[in-house]
Each structure stands twice: as structure tokens, then as C-alpha cells.
Design an enzyme around this catalytic site. Structure first.
Site, PDB file in Angstrom:
ATOM      1  N   SER A  28       0.852  -1.186   0.000  1.00 40.13           N
ATOM      2  CA  SER A  28       0.000   0.000   0.000  1.00 40.13           C
ATOM      3  C   SER A  28       0.886   1.234   0.000  1.00 40.13           C
ATOM      4  O   SER A  28       1.576   1.520   0.998  1.00 40.13           O
ATOM      5  CB  SER A  28      -0.900   0.021   1.236  1.00 40.13           C
ATOM      6  OG  SER A  28      -1.488   1.300   1.354  1.00 40.13           O
TER       7      SER A  28
ATOM      8  N   HIS B 264      -1.045  -1.271  -4.345  1.00 39.78           N
ATOM      9  CA  HIS B 264      -2.349  -0.916  -3.787  1.00 39.78           C
ATOM     10  C   HIS B 264      -2.355   0.590  -3.550  1.00 39.78           C
ATOM     11  O   HIS B 264      -1.492   1.130  -2.861  1.00 39.78           O
ATOM     12  CB  HIS B 264      -2.558  -1.676  -2.484  1.00 39.78           C
ATOM     13  CG  HIS B 264      -3.900  -1.490  -1.854  1.00 39.78           C
ATOM     14  ND1 HIS B 264      -5.025  -2.190  -2.256  1.00 39.78           N
ATOM     15  CD2 HIS B 264      -4.305  -0.692  -0.847  1.00 39.78           C
ATOM     16  CE1 HIS B 264      -6.054  -1.824  -1.515  1.00 39.78           C
ATOM     17  NE2 HIS B 264      -5.657  -0.909  -0.649  1.00 39.78           N
TER      18      HIS B 264
ATOM     19  N   ASP C 181      -4.496   3.763  -2.192  1.00 43.05           N
ATOM     20  CA  ASP C 181      -5.603   4.116  -1.296  1.00 43.05           C
ATOM     21  C   ASP C 181      -6.073   5.534  -1.557  1.00 43.05           C
ATOM     22  O   ASP C 181      -5.323   6.494  -1.378  1.00 43.05           O
ATOM     23  CB  ASP C 181      -5.148   4.001   0.161  1.00 43.05           C
ATOM     24  CG  ASP C 181      -5.071   2.569   0.621  1.00 43.05           C
ATOM     25  OD1 ASP C 181      -6.042   1.827   0.396  1.00 43.05           O
ATOM     26  OD2 ASP C 181      -4.028   2.185   1.193  1.00 43.05           O
TER      27      ASP C 181
ATOM     28  N   MET D 229      -8.746   8.457  -0.500  1.00 49.31           N
ATOM     29  CA  MET D 229      -9.613   8.887   0.613  1.00 49.31           C
ATOM     30  C   MET D 229     -10.148  10.286   0.321  1.00 49.31           C
ATOM     31  O   MET D 229      -9.389  11.157  -0.118  1.00 49.31           O
ATOM     32  CB  MET D 229      -8.807   8.915   1.915  1.00 49.31           C
ATOM     33  CG  MET D 229      -8.149   7.590   2.258  1.00 49.31           C
ATOM     34  SD  MET D 229      -7.190   7.726   3.765  1.00 49.31           S
ATOM     35  CE  MET D 229      -6.495   6.057   3.842  1.00 49.31           C
TER      36      MET D 229
ATOM     37  N   HIS E 227      -8.105   1.449  -4.478  1.00 48.86           N
ATOM     38  CA  HIS E 227      -9.118   1.246  -3.430  1.00 48.86           C
ATOM     39  C   HIS E 227      -9.770   2.588  -3.135  1.00 48.86           C
ATOM     40  O   HIS E 227      -9.150   3.472  -2.542  1.00 48.86           O
ATOM     41  CB  HIS E 227      -8.392   0.663  -2.195  1.00 48.86           C
ATOM     42  CG  HIS E 227      -9.240   0.529  -0.981  1.00 48.86           C
ATOM     43  ND1 HIS E 227      -8.688   0.265   0.270  1.00 48.86           N
ATOM     44  CD2 HIS E 227     -10.579   0.614  -0.797  1.00 48.86           C
ATOM     45  CE1 HIS E 227      -9.666   0.192   1.161  1.00 48.86           C
ATOM     46  NE2 HIS E 227     -10.813   0.405   0.556  1.00 48.86           N
TER      47      HIS E 227
ATOM     48  N   MET F 274     -11.917   4.711  -1.103  1.00 44.23           N
ATOM     49  CA  MET F 274     -12.597   4.945   0.185  1.00 44.23           C
ATOM     50  C   MET F 274     -13.287   6.297   0.083  1.00 44.23           C
ATOM     51  O   MET F 274     -12.867   7.292   0.685  1.00 44.23           O
ATOM     52  CB  MET F 274     -11.572   4.929   1.322  1.00 44.23           C
ATOM     53  CG  MET F 274     -11.077   3.534   1.650  1.00 44.23           C
ATOM     54  SD  MET F 274      -9.596   3.561   2.657  1.00 44.23           S
ATOM     55  CE  MET F 274      -8.350   3.709   1.377  1.00 44.23           C
TER      56      MET F 274
ATOM     57  N   MET G 192     -11.680  -5.516   4.663  1.00 41.55           N
ATOM     58  CA  MET G 192     -10.864  -4.617   5.498  1.00 41.55           C
ATOM     59  C   MET G 192     -10.617  -5.270   6.858  1.00 41.55           C
ATOM     60  O   MET G 192     -11.549  -5.715   7.522  1.00 41.55           O
ATOM     61  CB  MET G 192     -11.573  -3.276   5.698  1.00 41.55           C
ATOM     62  CG  MET G 192     -11.700  -2.414   4.460  1.00 41.55           C
ATOM     63  SD  MET G 192     -10.151  -2.088   3.608  1.00 41.55           S
ATOM     64  CE  MET G 192      -9.224  -1.234   4.889  1.00 41.55           C
TER      65      MET G 192
ATOM     66  N   GLY H  40      -9.007   4.439   6.686  1.00 35.44           N
ATOM     67  CA  GLY H  40      -8.708   5.858   6.874  1.00 35.44           C
ATOM     68  C   GLY H  40      -7.258   6.132   7.209  1.00 35.44           C
ATOM     69  O   GLY H  40      -6.749   7.207   6.898  1.00 35.44           O
ATOM     70  N   PHE H  41      -6.606   5.147   7.802  1.00 35.55           N
ATOM     71  CA  PHE H  41      -5.224   5.367   8.236  1.00 35.55           C
ATOM     72  C   PHE H  41      -4.427   4.073   8.118  1.00 35.55           C
ATOM     73  O   PHE H  41      -4.967   2.989   8.356  1.00 35.55           O
ATOM     74  CB  PHE H  41      -5.184   5.855   9.692  1.00 35.55           C
ATOM     75  CG  PHE H  41      -5.938   7.132   9.897  1.00 35.55           C
ATOM     76  CD1 PHE H  41      -5.320   8.361   9.705  1.00 35.55           C
ATOM     77  CD2 PHE H  41      -7.282   7.112  10.241  1.00 35.55           C
ATOM     78  CE1 PHE H  41      -6.031   9.550   9.863  1.00 35.55           C
ATOM     79  CE2 PHE H  41      -8.003   8.291  10.407  1.00 35.55           C
ATOM     80  CZ  PHE H  41      -7.370   9.520  10.218  1.00 35.55           C
ATOM     81  N   GLY H  42      -3.159   4.210   7.785  1.00 35.25           N
ATOM     82  CA  GLY H  42      -2.256   3.079   7.817  1.00 35.25           C
ATOM     83  C   GLY H  42      -1.761   2.859   9.242  1.00 35.25           C
ATOM     84  O   GLY H  42      -1.997   3.676  10.142  1.00 35.25           O
ATOM     85  N   GLY H  43      -1.095   1.722   9.435  1.00 35.36           N
ATOM     86  CA  GLY H  43      -0.429   1.484  10.705  1.00 35.36           C
ATOM     87  C   GLY H  43      -1.318   1.103  11.871  1.00 35.36           C
ATOM     88  O   GLY H  43      -0.897   1.155  13.021  1.00 35.36           O
TER      89      GLY H  43
ATOM     90  N   ASP I 108      -6.804  -6.200   3.814  1.00 39.09           N
ATOM     91  CA  ASP I 108      -6.142  -4.886   3.851  1.00 39.09           C
ATOM     92  C   ASP I 108      -6.228  -4.300   5.253  1.00 39.09           C
ATOM     93  O   ASP I 108      -7.323  -4.022   5.745  1.00 39.09           O
ATOM     94  CB  ASP I 108      -6.859  -3.974   2.839  1.00 39.09           C
ATOM     95  CG  ASP I 108      -6.269  -2.572   2.748  1.00 39.09           C
ATOM     96  OD1 ASP I 108      -5.210  -2.318   3.337  1.00 39.09           O
ATOM     97  OD2 ASP I 108      -6.896  -1.739   2.062  1.00 39.09           O
ATOM     98  N   GLY I 109      -5.053  -4.116   5.866  1.00 39.98           N
ATOM     99  CA  GLY I 109      -4.988  -3.432   7.147  1.00 39.98           C
ATOM    100  C   GLY I 109      -4.320  -4.273   8.218  1.00 39.98           C
ATOM    101  O   GLY I 109      -4.787  -5.361   8.538  1.00 39.98           O
ATOM    102  N   GLY I 110      -3.206  -3.775   8.716  1.00 34.80           N
ATOM    103  CA  GLY I 110      -2.523  -4.468   9.804  1.00 34.80           C
ATOM    104  C   GLY I 110      -1.863  -5.775   9.411  1.00 34.80           C
ATOM    105  O   GLY I 110      -1.581  -6.616  10.271  1.00 34.80           O
TER     106      GLY I 110
ATOM    107  N   GLY J 214       1.108  -2.048   4.063  1.00 36.31           N
ATOM    108  CA  GLY J 214       1.687  -0.709   3.933  1.00 36.31           C
ATOM    109  C   GLY J 214       2.872  -0.519   4.841  1.00 36.31           C
ATOM    110  O   GLY J 214       4.034  -0.625   4.415  1.00 36.31           O
ATOM    111  N   SER J 215       2.593  -0.263   6.116  1.00 31.37           N
ATOM    112  CA  SER J 215       3.678   0.051   7.037  1.00 31.37           C
ATOM    113  C   SER J 215       4.629  -1.125   7.238  1.00 31.37           C
ATOM    114  O   SER J 215       5.817  -0.913   7.527  1.00 31.37           O
ATOM    115  CB  SER J 215       3.111   0.525   8.379  1.00 31.37           C
ATOM    116  OG  SER J 215       2.147  -0.379   8.859  1.00 31.37           O
TER     117      SER J 215
HETATM  118  C1  DX5 Z   1      -6.473   1.803   5.293  1.00 32.19           C
HETATM  119  C2  DX5 Z   1      -5.941   1.485   3.919  1.00 32.19           C
HETATM  120  C3  DX5 Z   1      -4.864   0.456   3.928  1.00 32.19           C
HETATM  121  C4  DX5 Z   1      -3.642   0.871   4.668  1.00 32.19           C
HETATM  122  C5  DX5 Z   1      -2.898  -0.341   5.097  1.00 32.19           C
HETATM  123  O1  DX5 Z   1      -7.448   2.790   5.189  1.00 32.19           O
HETATM  124  O2  DX5 Z   1      -6.969   1.002   3.086  1.00 32.19           O
HETATM  125  O3  DX5 Z   1      -4.520   0.050   2.616  1.00 32.19           O
HETATM  126  O4  DX5 Z   1      -2.806   1.672   3.889  1.00 32.19           O
HETATM  127  O5  DX5 Z   1      -1.848   0.075   5.886  1.00 32.19           O
HETATM  128  P1  DX5 Z   1      -1.157  -0.887   6.935  1.00 32.19           P
HETATM  129  O6  DX5 Z   1      -0.651  -2.081   6.186  1.00 32.19           O
HETATM  130  O7  DX5 Z   1      -0.074  -0.038   7.496  1.00 32.19           O
HETATM  131  O8  DX5 Z   1      -2.201  -1.284   7.952  1.00 32.19           O
HETATM  132 ZN    ZN Z   2      -6.561  -0.021   1.035  1.00 32.93          ZN
END
Ligand code: DX5
Ligand code: ZN
Length: 253
Positions: free
Chosen positions: A43, A68, A70, A72, A102, A104, A176, A181-184, A211-213, A233-234
Site C-alpha cells: 500500500s 495498492h 488508497d 480517501m 481502493h 474509500m 478490510m 482511513g489510516f495506515g499502521g 487490507d490493514g494491519g 503498507g507500514s
Molecule cells: C487503510 C488502507 C490500507 C492501509 C494499510 O485505510 O486502506 O490500505 O494503507 O496500511 P497498513 O498495512 O499499514 O495497515
Molecule cells: Zn486499502
């Protein structure tokens, strides 16, 4: 990207509406062929935006399969990220990279054509913005008419039974595993059950993405639940570049 083809677990196929010569240049298609091992989708939200193309290329060179992206809008989620211009620049810099966009956003239809024109290979939107199953199918058709792949996304609090009746229409189903809304953010393990429900319904040419964490500590649970495309992502861009190859191999399992 030449290296990518050697590392990727599936075959090379052309897929880009803007790039009819993509087959020759090595464009890959993560949708049409069931991968032997999970696909890894970094991501770019977690990349260094001042060095976006460089980070994105380095992650592909390290073995990632697609990117990927994102999007927003500050309404559907309480954050802003990037618009079609960034996507277009990324596509221009890395024309062979498959861009999994993606959305959002509260009004996805308004963004389908701008992102398709910007080089998106797949557009996914949220079931939460659909008024009915018919509405979800109608939006899917609008994306198909643009000549690119389709995806439907479900948030952690949404009952999977809302999604199941329309799964057949889409190329990709994205579950999801954080509230978007946020990574990490921390992985929400309760969503794994959704994967277990959806996976048996899918054809070989449909992908199941999470997707996420997702990181080395959680990827195995996602794989075991039937997910074949892992967004991270992170866990990738948040680490030094010289670790990305090992991290991607670990995520793939
Ligand atoms: C969250 C995004 C994810 C996010 C994943 O709103 O859709 O794609 O970037 O980030 P990590 O892998 O850091 O949870
Ligand atoms: Zn995403």
C-alpha cells in the site's frame, strides 16, 4: 519490472486499457490466473510521497506483485490521501505496474473514469456506499464498461451477509481488517471469518484480498483463512529498503 516476472508466481498477461503494447513490455494481470502463492500488494499510502515512484519500484523489485493505491475523500473516511494526478504520475513512471485502486469515497462513481484514465487497472468501492445489491451491480458495470477490473470492499463492522449476494459480479473482494482511513493500525482478527465464508464461493479468476494491519505476525492467519492477495503498507514501506525482499517473502509464506 523484468525481474518481477521472474519472481512472480503467476504468468504474464497484458492488462492496461491505456497501454495496448503492455503485453510486450511485461504488464502482469493478478486477476485472471489463480496464484500458486499469495500475491503481495504494497500500500503506497505508507511510502515516502516525495519519492513515490522510487519506493514503489523498489517494492516491486523486491518481489511485490502489484501496487495498492488508497484513495480517501475526507467524507467516507476522516482523512485525505491522493487524487487521480498522483495515480497518473505513478502509472507514467511505472507503466508495467498493476494499479489496484481502493476507493474509500462516498461517491465512487464520480471517480471511476478519472482513475481509469489515470491508469488504474482495478477499481474497488465499498459496499457501505451502496443503497442496494442492484446499486452495487450497477456500479460494477460502470467500471467494467471502462475496460478494467472490478472490486468490492467490506468494512470490519459490516455484516458479510450484505456482501455475499453480489460477490459473483466482481473480479476482487477486499475485506478490510482495520477501519479504513489510516495506515499502521492494529489487525482486527474477527474479520478472518469473512474470508472463510467468501473463499469457497469464488471462481479461479476472482481474488480475495485483505487490507490493514498485515505484517509478518498476521499474514499467516490471513493466508490460512483463504486470502490470496495481501495488502501491506507500514510492514513494508515502514521498514528499511534492504529488508523489503525478506519481508515480502515472509508475507507470502
Ligand atoms: C487503510 C488502507 C490500507 C492501509 C494499510 O485505510 O486502506 O490500505 O494503507 O496500511 P497498513 O498495512 O499499514 O495497515
Ligand atoms: Zn486499502
Amino acid at each position: 519490472m523484468g525481474d518481477l516476472l521472474g519472481k512472480s508466481p503467476w504468468s504474464a498477461v497484458s492488462y492496461c486499457r491505456q497501454c495496448p503494447g503492455a503485453l510486450e513490455s511485461g504488464m502482469i494481470d493478478p486477476i485472471s490466473t489463480k496464484p500458486e502463492s499469495p500475491l503481495i500488494a504494497p500500500s503506497i499510502l505508507a511510502a515516502d510521497f516525495a519519492n513515490l515512484a522510487s519506493d514503489a519500484k523498489a517494492s516491486l523489485d523486491a518481489g511485490a506483485d502489484l501496487l495498492h493505491v488508497d484513495i480517501m475523500d475526507g467524507h467516507f473516511v476522516p482523512n485525505l490521501s491522493m487524487g487521480p494526478a498522483v495515480c497518473a504520475s505513478l502509472h507514467k513512471a511505472l507503466p508495467d505496474a498493476y494499479l489496484d485502486v481502493h476507493l474509500m469515497v462516498a461517491d465512487p462513481r464520480a471517480y471511476f473514469k478519472p482513475f481509469a484514465d489515470a491508469g488504474a487497472n482495478l477499481l474497488s468501492f465499498h459496499i457501505e456506499v451502496c443503497e442496494s445489491q442492484e446499486h452495487a451491480r450497477e456500479l460494477c458495470g460502470v467500471i467494467e464498461d471502462l475496460g478494467i477490473h472490478t472490486g468490492i470492499v467490506i468494512n470490519p463492522p459490516t455484516d458479510v451477509d450484505v456482501l455475499l449476494p453480489v460477490v459473483d459480479a466482481f473480479d476482487l473482494v477486499l475485506v478490510m481488517s482495520v477501519n479504513p482511513g489510516f495506515g499502521g493500525q492494529a489487525f482486527i482478527p474477527e474479520v478472518l471469518e469473512k474470508g472463510q465464508r467468501i473463499a469457497p464461493m469464488l471462481r479461479k479468476n476472482q481474488r480475495l484480498e485483505i487490507d490493514g494491519g498485515i505484517g509478518p505476525q498476521t499474514a499467516h492467519a490471513a493466508r490460512d483463512a483463504g486470502f490470496d492477495t495481501l495488502v501491506a503498507g507500514s510492514a513494508i514501506y515502514g521498514k528499511p529498503r534492504d529488508q523489503w525482499g525478506q519481508i515480502i517473502r515472509t508475507l507470502r509464506g
